[in-house]
Design a protein around this motif. Structure first.
Motif, PDB file in Angstrom:
ATOM      1  N   MET A  16      31.082  32.439  -4.817  1.00  0.00           N
ATOM      2  CA  MET A  16      29.753  32.072  -4.343  1.00  0.00           C
ATOM      3  C   MET A  16      29.908  31.414  -2.975  1.00  0.00           C
ATOM      4  O   MET A  16      30.653  30.475  -2.817  1.00  0.00           O
ATOM      5  CB  MET A  16      29.114  31.097  -5.337  1.00  0.00           C
ATOM      6  N   SER A  17      29.221  31.894  -1.975  1.00  0.00           N
ATOM      7  CA  SER A  17      29.245  31.261  -0.661  1.00  0.00           C
ATOM      8  C   SER A  17      27.888  30.635  -0.385  1.00  0.00           C
ATOM      9  O   SER A  17      26.870  31.095  -0.864  1.00  0.00           O
ATOM     10  CB  SER A  17      29.583  32.288   0.420  1.00  0.00           C
ATOM     11  N   LYS A  18      27.931  29.560   0.387  1.00  0.00           N
ATOM     12  CA  LYS A  18      26.694  28.845   0.699  1.00  0.00           C
ATOM     13  C   LYS A  18      26.545  28.808   2.208  1.00  0.00           C
ATOM     14  O   LYS A  18      27.502  28.619   2.932  1.00  0.00           O
ATOM     15  CB  LYS A  18      26.754  27.420   0.154  1.00  0.00           C
ATOM     16  N   GLU A  19      25.329  28.947   2.687  1.00  0.00           N
ATOM     17  CA  GLU A  19      25.104  28.835   4.120  1.00  0.00           C
ATOM     18  C   GLU A  19      23.762  28.175   4.397  1.00  0.00           C
ATOM     19  O   GLU A  19      22.816  28.305   3.647  1.00  0.00           O
ATOM     20  CB  GLU A  19      25.197  30.186   4.813  1.00  0.00           C
ATOM     21  N   ARG A  20      23.729  27.456   5.494  1.00  0.00           N
ATOM     22  CA  ARG A  20      22.535  26.758   5.923  1.00  0.00           C
ATOM     23  C   ARG A  20      21.602  27.767   6.557  1.00  0.00           C
ATOM     24  O   ARG A  20      21.979  28.470   7.482  1.00  0.00           O
ATOM     25  CB  ARG A  20      22.945  25.689   6.928  1.00  0.00           C
ATOM     26  N   GLU A  21      20.366  27.882   6.056  1.00  0.00           N
ATOM     27  CA  GLU A  21      19.432  28.859   6.604  1.00  0.00           C
ATOM     28  C   GLU A  21      18.585  28.234   7.712  1.00  0.00           C
ATOM     29  O   GLU A  21      18.452  28.769   8.787  1.00  0.00           O
ATOM     30  CB  GLU A  21      18.538  29.401   5.512  1.00  0.00           C
ATOM     31  N   ASN A  22      17.945  27.127   7.447  1.00  0.00           N
ATOM     32  CA  ASN A  22      17.204  26.396   8.466  1.00  0.00           C
ATOM     33  C   ASN A  22      17.130  24.948   8.023  1.00  0.00           C
ATOM     34  O   ASN A  22      17.784  24.562   7.072  1.00  0.00           O
ATOM     35  CB  ASN A  22      15.817  27.004   8.719  1.00  0.00           C
ATOM     36  N   LYS A  23      16.320  24.146   8.679  1.00  0.00           N
ATOM     37  CA  LYS A  23      16.308  22.715   8.392  1.00  0.00           C
ATOM     38  C   LYS A  23      15.799  22.390   6.992  1.00  0.00           C
ATOM     39  O   LYS A  23      16.161  21.370   6.430  1.00  0.00           O
ATOM     40  CB  LYS A  23      15.463  21.995   9.442  1.00  0.00           C
ATOM     41  N   THR A  24      14.996  23.236   6.394  1.00  0.00           N
ATOM     42  CA  THR A  24      14.405  22.886   5.109  1.00  0.00           C
ATOM     43  C   THR A  24      14.871  23.753   3.951  1.00  0.00           C
ATOM     44  O   THR A  24      14.445  23.546   2.839  1.00  0.00           O
ATOM     45  CB  THR A  24      12.871  22.966   5.182  1.00  0.00           C
ATOM     46  N   ASN A  25      15.745  24.710   4.181  1.00  0.00           N
ATOM     47  CA  ASN A  25      16.225  25.579   3.099  1.00  0.00           C
ATOM     48  C   ASN A  25      17.734  25.701   3.142  1.00  0.00           C
ATOM     49  O   ASN A  25      18.343  25.693   4.201  1.00  0.00           O
ATOM     50  CB  ASN A  25      15.633  26.985   3.212  1.00  0.00           C
ATOM     51  N   TYR A  26      18.316  25.863   1.976  1.00  0.00           N
ATOM     52  CA  TYR A  26      19.738  26.087   1.835  1.00  0.00           C
ATOM     53  C   TYR A  26      19.899  27.322   0.974  1.00  0.00           C
ATOM     54  O   TYR A  26      19.402  27.372  -0.139  1.00  0.00           O
ATOM     55  CB  TYR A  26      20.386  24.875   1.169  1.00  0.00           C
ATOM     56  N   ARG A  27      20.544  28.351   1.486  1.00  0.00           N
ATOM     57  CA  ARG A  27      20.651  29.621   0.772  1.00  0.00           C
ATOM     58  C   ARG A  27      22.010  29.727   0.103  1.00  0.00           C
ATOM     59  O   ARG A  27      23.037  29.471   0.708  1.00  0.00           O
ATOM     60  CB  ARG A  27      20.443  30.775   1.731  1.00  0.00           C
ATOM     61  N   ILE A  28      22.011  30.122  -1.165  1.00  0.00           N
ATOM     62  CA  ILE A  28      23.239  30.319  -1.919  1.00  0.00           C
ATOM     63  C   ILE A  28      23.368  31.810  -2.202  1.00  0.00           C
ATOM     64  O   ILE A  28      22.470  32.421  -2.750  1.00  0.00           O
ATOM     65  CB  ILE A  28      23.194  29.541  -3.251  1.00  0.00           C
ATOM     66  N   HIS A  29      24.484  32.407  -1.811  1.00  0.00           N
ATOM     67  CA  HIS A  29      24.751  33.830  -2.043  1.00  0.00           C
ATOM     68  C   HIS A  29      25.756  33.967  -3.165  1.00  0.00           C
ATOM     69  O   HIS A  29      26.636  33.151  -3.330  1.00  0.00           O
ATOM     70  CB  HIS A  29      25.374  34.490  -0.802  1.00  0.00           C
ATOM     71  N   GLY A  62      28.184  37.271  -4.579  1.00  0.00           N
ATOM     72  CA  GLY A  62      28.550  38.659  -4.287  1.00  0.00           C
ATOM     73  C   GLY A  62      28.047  39.660  -5.304  1.00  0.00           C
ATOM     74  O   GLY A  62      27.746  40.787  -4.977  1.00  0.00           O
ATOM     75  N   ASP A  63      27.950  39.276  -6.561  1.00  0.00           N
ATOM     76  CA  ASP A  63      27.535  40.217  -7.591  1.00  0.00           C
ATOM     77  C   ASP A  63      26.125  39.932  -8.118  1.00  0.00           C
ATOM     78  O   ASP A  63      25.737  40.413  -9.164  1.00  0.00           O
ATOM     79  CB  ASP A  63      28.530  40.213  -8.748  1.00  0.00           C
ATOM     80  N   SER A  64      25.353  39.153  -7.391  1.00  0.00           N
ATOM     81  CA  SER A  64      24.009  38.807  -7.861  1.00  0.00           C
ATOM     82  C   SER A  64      22.993  39.889  -7.504  1.00  0.00           C
ATOM     83  O   SER A  64      23.249  40.759  -6.689  1.00  0.00           O
ATOM     84  CB  SER A  64      23.557  37.478  -7.263  1.00  0.00           C
ATOM     85  N   ILE A  65      21.829  39.785  -8.124  1.00  0.00           N
ATOM     86  CA  ILE A  65      20.766  40.749  -7.850  1.00  0.00           C
ATOM     87  C   ILE A  65      19.802  40.245  -6.791  1.00  0.00           C
ATOM     88  O   ILE A  65      18.839  40.911  -6.464  1.00  0.00           O
ATOM     89  CB  ILE A  65      19.989  41.076  -9.143  1.00  0.00           C
ATOM     90  N   GLY A  66      20.064  39.064  -6.290  1.00  0.00           N
ATOM     91  CA  GLY A  66      19.195  38.498  -5.270  1.00  0.00           C
ATOM     92  C   GLY A  66      19.819  37.258  -4.677  1.00  0.00           C
ATOM     93  O   GLY A  66      21.020  37.055  -4.736  1.00  0.00           O
ATOM     94  N   GLU A  67      18.981  36.394  -4.138  1.00  0.00           N
ATOM     95  CA  GLU A  67      19.480  35.165  -3.538  1.00  0.00           C
ATOM     96  C   GLU A  67      18.668  33.978  -4.029  1.00  0.00           C
ATOM     97  O   GLU A  67      17.556  34.127  -4.523  1.00  0.00           O
ATOM     98  CB  GLU A  67      19.431  35.245  -2.018  1.00  0.00           C
ATOM     99  N   VAL A  68      19.249  32.825  -3.897  1.00  0.00           N
ATOM    100  CA  VAL A  68      18.599  31.579  -4.297  1.00  0.00           C
ATOM    101  C   VAL A  68      18.522  30.688  -3.073  1.00  0.00           C
ATOM    102  O   VAL A  68      19.517  30.504  -2.362  1.00  0.00           O
ATOM    103  CB  VAL A  68      19.396  30.861  -5.415  1.00  0.00           C
ATOM    104  N   ARG A  69      17.346  30.142  -2.811  1.00  0.00           N
ATOM    105  CA  ARG A  69      17.158  29.218  -1.695  1.00  0.00           C
ATOM    106  C   ARG A  69      16.693  27.880  -2.247  1.00  0.00           C
ATOM    107  O   ARG A  69      15.780  27.827  -3.067  1.00  0.00           O
ATOM    108  CB  ARG A  69      16.123  29.744  -0.710  1.00  0.00           C
ATOM    109  N   ILE A  70      17.306  26.819  -1.785  1.00  0.00           N
ATOM    110  CA  ILE A  70      16.957  25.474  -2.232  1.00  0.00           C
ATOM    111  C   ILE A  70      16.430  24.693  -1.039  1.00  0.00           C
ATOM    112  O   ILE A  70      17.109  24.572  -0.024  1.00  0.00           O
ATOM    113  CB  ILE A  70      18.189  24.746  -2.810  1.00  0.00           C
ATOM    114  N   ALA A  71      15.222  24.155  -1.162  1.00  0.00           N
ATOM    115  CA  ALA A  71      14.638  23.342  -0.101  1.00  0.00           C
ATOM    116  C   ALA A  71      15.247  21.946  -0.131  1.00  0.00           C
ATOM    117  O   ALA A  71      15.572  21.419  -1.198  1.00  0.00           O
ATOM    118  CB  ALA A  71      13.128  23.251  -0.272  1.00  0.00           C
ATOM    119  N   ASP A  72      15.403  21.343   1.035  1.00  0.00           N
ATOM    120  CA  ASP A  72      15.909  19.970   1.120  1.00  0.00           C
ATOM    121  C   ASP A  72      15.058  19.025   0.281  1.00  0.00           C
ATOM    122  O   ASP A  72      15.573  18.096  -0.336  1.00  0.00           O
ATOM    123  CB  ASP A  72      15.918  19.489   2.573  1.00  0.00           C
TER     124      ASP A  72
END
Length: 125
Positions: free
Chosen positions: A1-14, A16-26
């Motif tokens: 699982m890799s994590k990357e900062r999307e913008n100031k208010t969201n954090y996106r978690i990827h 590799g074998d998922s069917i989508g993505e999860v975004r977590i707001a600050d």
């Protein structure tokens, strides 16, 4: 699982074998921290700034009151301002708050917590 900062208010978690993505707001991370802190025995309330106080007076519930969260690329930093009940041990209660907040954020989001800073803003008599 890799994590990357999307913008100031969201954090996106990827994943590799998922069917989508999860975004977590600050704001979600801040709410988790605030709720975890208020569950500790001896914590009377969270303290916010004047804006949060005005929002509360207008009847809107702000669950992240007194919480500042900084989500970096590798870890989360949390600052809390709390009011304690009179007679409780400040060091013991503060340490419990730090542990509960760290565990809650890590268990619910998968993010790593680097620090939880507690500021005692008042005592409830």
């Amino acid at each position: 699982m890799s994590k990357e900062r999307e913008n100031k208010t969201n954090y996106r978690i990827h994943s590799g074998d998922s069917i989508g993505e999860v975004r977590i707001a600050d704001e979600v991370v801040a709410i988790i921290a605030g709720l975890a802190a208020t569950e500790v025995e001896g914590v009377a309330a969270m303290n916010g700034n004047i804006t949060n106080e005005l929002v509360s007076k207008l009847g809107m519930k702000n669950l992240s009151k007194g919480v500042k969260v900084e989500v970096g690329p590798e870890s989360v930093s949390v600052d809390l301002a709390i009011t304690l009940e009179y007679g409780c041990s400040i060091p013991k209660t503060s340490e419990t708050v730090q542990e509960k907040v760290k565990l809650a954020i890590e268990n619910m989001t998968g993010l790593s917590v680097s620090e939880v800073n507690v500021r005692i803003a008042g005592v409830n008599v």
